[in-house]
Write an enzyme that holds these catalytic residues in place. Structure first.
Site, PDB file in Angstrom:
ATOM      1  N   GLY A 169      40.108  34.700  55.366  1.00 49.93           N
ATOM      2  CA  GLY A 169      40.582  35.512  54.250  1.00 49.93           C
ATOM      3  C   GLY A 169      41.648  36.479  54.733  1.00 49.93           C
ATOM      4  N   LEU A 225      41.796  39.805  54.886  1.00 45.05           N
ATOM      5  CA  LEU A 225      41.347  40.879  55.769  1.00 45.05           C
ATOM      6  C   LEU A 225      40.978  40.325  57.149  1.00 45.05           C
ATOM      7  CD1 LEU A 225      40.665  43.810  56.317  1.00 45.05           C
ATOM      8  CD2 LEU A 225      38.401  43.423  55.288  1.00 45.05           C
ATOM      9  N   ASP A 278      28.631  29.598  57.106  1.00 49.62           N
ATOM     10  CA  ASP A 278      28.380  29.796  55.681  1.00 49.62           C
ATOM     11  C   ASP A 278      27.286  30.848  55.564  1.00 49.62           C
ATOM     12  OD1 ASP A 278      27.631  29.718  53.050  1.00 49.62           O
ATOM     13  OD2 ASP A 278      27.181  27.570  53.001  1.00 49.62           O
ATOM     14  N   THR A 295      34.068  46.796  46.625  1.00 51.53           N
ATOM     15  CA  THR A 295      35.203  46.851  45.698  1.00 51.53           C
ATOM     16  C   THR A 295      35.119  47.993  44.689  1.00 51.53           C
ATOM     17  OG1 THR A 295      36.287  45.596  43.906  1.00 51.53           O
ATOM     18  CG2 THR A 295      33.962  45.200  44.231  1.00 51.53           C
ATOM     19  N   ASP A 296      36.286  48.401  44.198  1.00 43.84           N
ATOM     20  CA  ASP A 296      36.359  49.377  43.107  1.00 43.84           C
ATOM     21  C   ASP A 296      35.803  48.808  41.803  1.00 43.84           C
ATOM     22  OD1 ASP A 296      38.534  47.565  43.129  1.00 43.84           O
ATOM     23  OD2 ASP A 296      39.759  48.885  41.890  1.00 43.84           O
ATOM     24  N   TYR A 319      32.063  39.452  38.791  1.00 41.87           N
ATOM     25  CA  TYR A 319      32.453  39.712  40.170  1.00 41.87           C
ATOM     26  C   TYR A 319      31.916  41.071  40.620  1.00 41.87           C
ATOM     27  CZ  TYR A 319      35.447  41.346  43.976  1.00 41.87           C
ATOM     28  OH  TYR A 319      35.897  41.881  45.154  1.00 41.87           O
TER      29      TYR A 319
END
Length: 289
Positions: free
Chosen positions: A17, A19, A44, A109-110, A133
């Site tokens: 990903g 990051l 995984d 996350t925000d 999400y």
């Protein structure tokens, strides 16, 4: 003397990903750290046996979890998959970290917030996600807090970089072929350069500060997606050749928080870090690309 003797061993999940790739890019700058990168094929996180095997082969001081289901739109259509990775997978990692006495650094996350506030979101604000999400990411946070004492949950926002799929790269690509772009003004947050977040995470490990808990990290300032696109095109010198239009009604499957700017006071106070304004980080990335 063996130079590797005192190295801090770190497992990075989801290393393909954006990051994860940013962490890989700067890892050589941190000689005291030994990072082991695992992509979703290598490991995984929804597979408990696979996690056990990785920990059986190595003893890690820290686990940086970059593995996540991040497609906000698709999560509305397949919430089970989002929860399987963002909640169940995170639970698996937390349980493994507890057994191995490893510190978990987890990226959140925000979007755990509903966006109804009109001032900065602090770590003390009560989450209330409005899409699948965000709900799946909050569930992951809750598992970590139930299972572990040694953890850092880092909430970030509007992550972008030169890697992977993100708004920054989409605008760059469209700027090569399009003459007109329509961008929403209905959401306000903070674009965050994943390179800045990667540096903060590795610095956090080096500091060896054990003030565990939830922290907000993003670049400074606030913007709409329109502002973000305008800044990119401005640096590229393309505002004269591409017509940028505003819209406050851009149809999406997922509800999104109208306002999700994160307060960085706690992270600044605890870790004494300096942060870049979002516009400066955009410019630095464009100049280095």
């Amino acid at each position: 003397m063996n130079k590797n003797f005192s190295k801090i061993k770190i497992l990075v999940t989801g290393s393909n990903g954006q990051l994860g790739q940013c962490l890989r890019k700067i890892a050589h700058n941190y000689s005291a750290l030994e990072l082991h990168f695992y992509n979703s094929t290598d490991l995984d996180i929804t597979n408990k046996d696979a996690i056990c095997q990785v920990f059986k082969d190595n003893s890690y001081d820290f686990v940086i979890n970059c593995a996540a289901y991040t497609n906000v739109e698709q999560a509305e259509k397949e919430p089970e998959k989002a929860f399987h990775i963002n909640a169940d997978g995170v639970k698996n990692l937390a349980e493994a970290c507890k057994k191995q006495n490893s510190t978990l650094i987890h990226i959140s996350t925000d979007y755990v917030f509903d966006g109804k506030k009109d001032s900065l979101y602090t770590e003390e604000d009560i989450p209330n996600p409005i899409n699948e999400y965000g709900k799946s990411k909050l569930a992951g946070e809750q598992f970590i807090q139930e299972i572990l004492d040694s953890f850092f949950i880092i909430r970030t926002s509007w992550l972008y970089s030169e890697f992977g799929h993100n708004f920054f790269k989409t605008i760059l690509k469209k700027s090569e072929t399009e003459t007109e772009l329509t961008i929403t003004t209905s959401e306000k947050g903070t674009p965050t350069n994943a390179n800045d977040l990667a540096k903060f995470i590795l610095d956090l490990i080096l500091i060896d500060n054990q003030k565990y808990g939830i922290y907000h990290f993003s670049n400074l300032g606030e913007a709409t997606w329109y502002d973000f696109a305008e800044e990119i095109l401005s640096v590229l010198g393309k505002l004269d050749t591409i017509m940028l239009k505003k819209t406050d009604n851009y149809p999406t499957s997922a509800k999104r928080p109208k306002y999700s700017v994160l307060s960085k006071e706690k992270v600044k106070k605890v870790f004494h870090i300096s942060q870049n304004n979002w516009t400066n980080s955009v410019r630095m990335l464009l100049k280095s690309s």
